[in-house]
Design an enzyme around this catalytic site. Structure first.
Site, PDB file in Angstrom:
ATOM      1  N   CYS A 194     -49.302  -8.022 -17.575  1.00  0.00           N
ATOM      2  CA  CYS A 194     -49.016  -9.199 -16.728  1.00  0.00           C
ATOM      3  C   CYS A 194     -49.264 -10.545 -17.424  1.00  0.00           C
ATOM      4  O   CYS A 194     -48.334 -11.300 -17.651  1.00  0.00           O
ATOM      5  CB  CYS A 194     -49.844  -9.123 -15.458  1.00  0.00           C
TER       6      CYS A 194
HETATM    7  N1  NAD Z   1     -49.142  -2.498 -14.419  1.00  0.00           N
HETATM    8  C1  NAD Z   1     -49.501  -3.434 -13.574  1.00  0.00           C
HETATM    9  O1  NAD Z   1     -50.678  -3.662 -13.371  1.00  0.00           O
HETATM   10  C2  NAD Z   1     -48.491  -4.262 -12.826  1.00  0.00           C
HETATM   11  C3  NAD Z   1     -48.946  -5.027 -11.751  1.00  0.00           C
HETATM   12  C4  NAD Z   1     -48.049  -5.781 -11.040  1.00  0.00           C
HETATM   13  C5  NAD Z   1     -46.713  -5.792 -11.424  1.00  0.00           C
HETATM   14  N2  NAD Z   1     -46.267  -5.069 -12.473  1.00  0.00           N
HETATM   15  C6  NAD Z   1     -44.854  -5.131 -12.786  1.00  0.00           C
HETATM   16  O2  NAD Z   1     -44.224  -3.950 -12.304  1.00  0.00           O
HETATM   17  C7  NAD Z   1     -43.183  -3.569 -13.168  1.00  0.00           C
HETATM   18  C8  NAD Z   1     -43.437  -2.155 -13.669  1.00  0.00           C
HETATM   19  O3  NAD Z   1     -44.650  -2.145 -14.405  1.00  0.00           O
HETATM   20  P1  NAD Z   1     -45.473  -0.840 -14.723  1.00  0.00           P
HETATM   21  O4  NAD Z   1     -46.807  -1.281 -15.199  1.00  0.00           O
HETATM   22  O5  NAD Z   1     -45.381   0.123 -13.586  1.00  0.00           O
HETATM   23  O6  NAD Z   1     -44.642  -0.261 -15.967  1.00  0.00           O
HETATM   24  P2  NAD Z   1     -44.779   1.170 -16.653  1.00  0.00           P
HETATM   25  O7  NAD Z   1     -44.331   1.009 -18.034  1.00  0.00           O
HETATM   26  O8  NAD Z   1     -46.121   1.767 -16.355  1.00  0.00           O
HETATM   27  O9  NAD Z   1     -43.715   2.056 -15.870  1.00  0.00           O
HETATM   28  C9  NAD Z   1     -42.351   1.783 -15.857  1.00  0.00           C
HETATM   29  C10 NAD Z   1     -41.615   3.117 -15.836  1.00  0.00           C
HETATM   30  O10 NAD Z   1     -40.223   2.825 -15.686  1.00  0.00           O
HETATM   31  C11 NAD Z   1     -39.510   3.777 -16.467  1.00  0.00           C
HETATM   32  N3  NAD Z   1     -38.168   3.273 -16.690  1.00  0.00           N
HETATM   33  C12 NAD Z   1     -37.724   2.366 -17.582  1.00  0.00           C
HETATM   34  N4  NAD Z   1     -36.402   2.162 -17.421  1.00  0.00           N
HETATM   35  C13 NAD Z   1     -35.999   2.948 -16.403  1.00  0.00           C
HETATM   36  C14 NAD Z   1     -34.746   3.171 -15.757  1.00  0.00           C
HETATM   37  N5  NAD Z   1     -33.661   2.512 -16.120  1.00  0.00           N
HETATM   38  N6  NAD Z   1     -34.692   4.069 -14.772  1.00  0.00           N
HETATM   39  C15 NAD Z   1     -35.798   4.743 -14.386  1.00  0.00           C
HETATM   40  N7  NAD Z   1     -37.013   4.567 -14.943  1.00  0.00           N
HETATM   41  C16 NAD Z   1     -37.123   3.672 -15.928  1.00  0.00           C
HETATM   42  C17 NAD Z   1     -40.363   3.954 -17.712  1.00  0.00           C
HETATM   43  O11 NAD Z   1     -40.048   5.173 -18.369  1.00  0.00           O
HETATM   44  C18 NAD Z   1     -41.762   3.944 -17.117  1.00  0.00           C
HETATM   45  O12 NAD Z   1     -42.211   5.246 -16.770  1.00  0.00           O
HETATM   46  C19 NAD Z   1     -43.151  -4.621 -14.283  1.00  0.00           C
HETATM   47  O13 NAD Z   1     -42.220  -5.605 -13.925  1.00  0.00           O
HETATM   48  C20 NAD Z   1     -44.544  -5.184 -14.244  1.00  0.00           C
HETATM   49  O14 NAD Z   1     -44.592  -6.505 -14.743  1.00  0.00           O
HETATM   50  C21 NAD Z   1     -47.146  -4.274 -13.182  1.00  0.00           C
END
Ligand code: NAD
Length: 350
Positions: free
Chosen positions: A270
């Site tokens: 983030c």
């Molecule tokens: N991790 C956090 O603490 C957090 C908190 C708030 C917001 N976010 C936001 O949430 C979003 C996701 O973050 P995250 O931490 O869960 O990411 P992550 O990397 O843990 O998970 C994302 C998943 O999406 C999959 N993916 C990628 N492209 C894809 C597609 N086209 N179809 C299906 N699956 C696909 C990846 O393989 C992965 O498993 C980001 O925008 C992030 O900024 C994350």
């Protein structure tokens, strides 16, 4: 159309598809499964899908026991886009990284392209990935509409920022208020109904752009305040003042102050990324630099070097050199309680 979707949500028969099974998507999919919704967790990472199917969670906030319960309740991890067929509700939680300093929205685009062929009349699609204001309407919507169905006419569309805090044992998806939005009143109503079933409290806002800004505001706020204490920590040392003691004392003020601690920089998915989404958007749309973000980036990115310079100085005081000294680093993730070492400043220090 709306009444039918609300009925399906109410009776938990609405098929839910969560695109992206990471830190954000997995807890959401499991929560929906726990409540009785049939849930498909779609991910392009075959290894991740296989592990989830075998009951192995890669997210520390989700135990294997919780995953097993969800699998038994009908949660289905999959890498086959055809399994998304006939979804009533689709949530998109795919990564939004930076590529050469600019937002990389290719994952959101790919997710929308994967969903479009399975979109049906009366379905709801919600974007959760963190991104700059306008993404839902200007980028996500047209790709979904390439299906021939129109948002606001044939299907509902919204945005809801995620507030998952990995490693936080007090505030979870369920008890953290969730900001929700829709592109129009019926879409907002549909989004409210779905998240209202999942979490204790929803916070509706007036537009998807507002909801998109909420997340960036929250993270920019933290980024800037961490930079503030980091810069102050460096000055305080030179002034011979104990910054930790000063922060402890300031934090006793019951109003108007919020505690932030100095550290080796910012990490995770983030803070090193999200404020730059906003700064990039402001610069591109308005032609202005976002000065607070630029300054915070500069201070926070310089912290690993500062930590190393302190190590060098402390060893020197002991007439020792960095070279040939064995140095132990404790904690490699960007904060306690998480195994997520993405962008961790500790790796730079190392
Ligand atoms: N991790 C956090 O603490 C957090 C908190 C708030 C917001 N976010 C936001 O949430 C979003 C996701 O973050 P995250 O931490 O869960 O990411 P992550 O990397 O843990 O998970 C994302 C998943 O999406 C999959 N993916 C990628 N492209 C894809 C597609 N086209 N179809 C299906 N699956 C696909 C990846 O393989 C992965 O498993 C980001 O925008 C992030 O900024 C994350």
């Amino acid at each position: 159309m709306l009444t039918e979707l609300l009925r399906r949500i109410d009776t938990r028969v609405a098929k839910v598809t969560v695109v992206g099974q990471g830190y954000v998507g997995l807890p959401l999919a499991l929560r929906a499964a726990e409540l009785g919704f049939p849930v498909v967790g779609f991910d392009v990472d075959a290894g991740r899908v296989a592990a989830l199917g075998a009951g192995r969670s890669h997210v520390e906030d989700v135990t294997d026991a919780e995953l097993a319960a969800a699998l038994a309740a009908g949660y289905r991890p999959t890498g086959d886009p055809l399994d998304m067929r006939a979804f009533a509700v689709a949530i998109v939680s795919v990564p939004t990284p930076l590529r050469e300093g600019a937002p990389d929205l290719s994952f959101i685009e790919a997710a929308a392209r994967a969903l479009a062929p399975h979109l049906t009349t009366g379905a709801l699609v919600v974007l959760e990935s963190t991104t700059y204001p306008g993404t839902t309407e200007e980028l996500f919507r047209p790709i979904l509409e390439s299906s021939g169905l129109r948002a606001g006419v044939d299907f509902f569309l919204g945005y809801s920022p995620e507030r998952i805090d990995p490693g936080n044992t007090i505030w979870s998806l369920t008890n953290t208020p969730k900001v929700v939005s829709g592109i129009d009143a019926p879409s907002l109503r549909a989004v409210e109904a779905f998240y209202g079933a999942l979490v204790h409290k929803i916070v509706p806002v007036g537009s998807t752009g507002e909801a998109e800004l909420v997340k960036l505001l929250e993270n920019t706020f933290r980024h800037v305040n961490i930079a503030l204490v980091n810069e102050l920590a460096m000055f305080a040392r030179e002034l011979g003042v104990d910054i930790w003691s000063a922060i402890d004392a300031a934090a006793t003020k019951p109003y108007g102050f919020m505690r932030f601690n100095p550290g080796p920089g910012v990490g995770g998915h983030c803070l090193p990324i999200d404020p730059s989404y906003l700064a990039w958007h402001v610069e591109r749309r308005l032609g202005h630099p976002f000065r607070f973000v630029e300054l915070a980036n500069e201070v926070n990115r310089g912290m690993p070097d500062y930590v190393v310079s302190r190590v060098v100085a402390l060893l020197n005081e002991d007439t020792r050199a960095v070279k040939a000294s064995r140095i132990l680093l404790l904690g490699l993730a960007y904060k306690p309680g998480t195994s997520d070492w993405r962008e961790s400043p500790a790796t730079t220090v190392a």
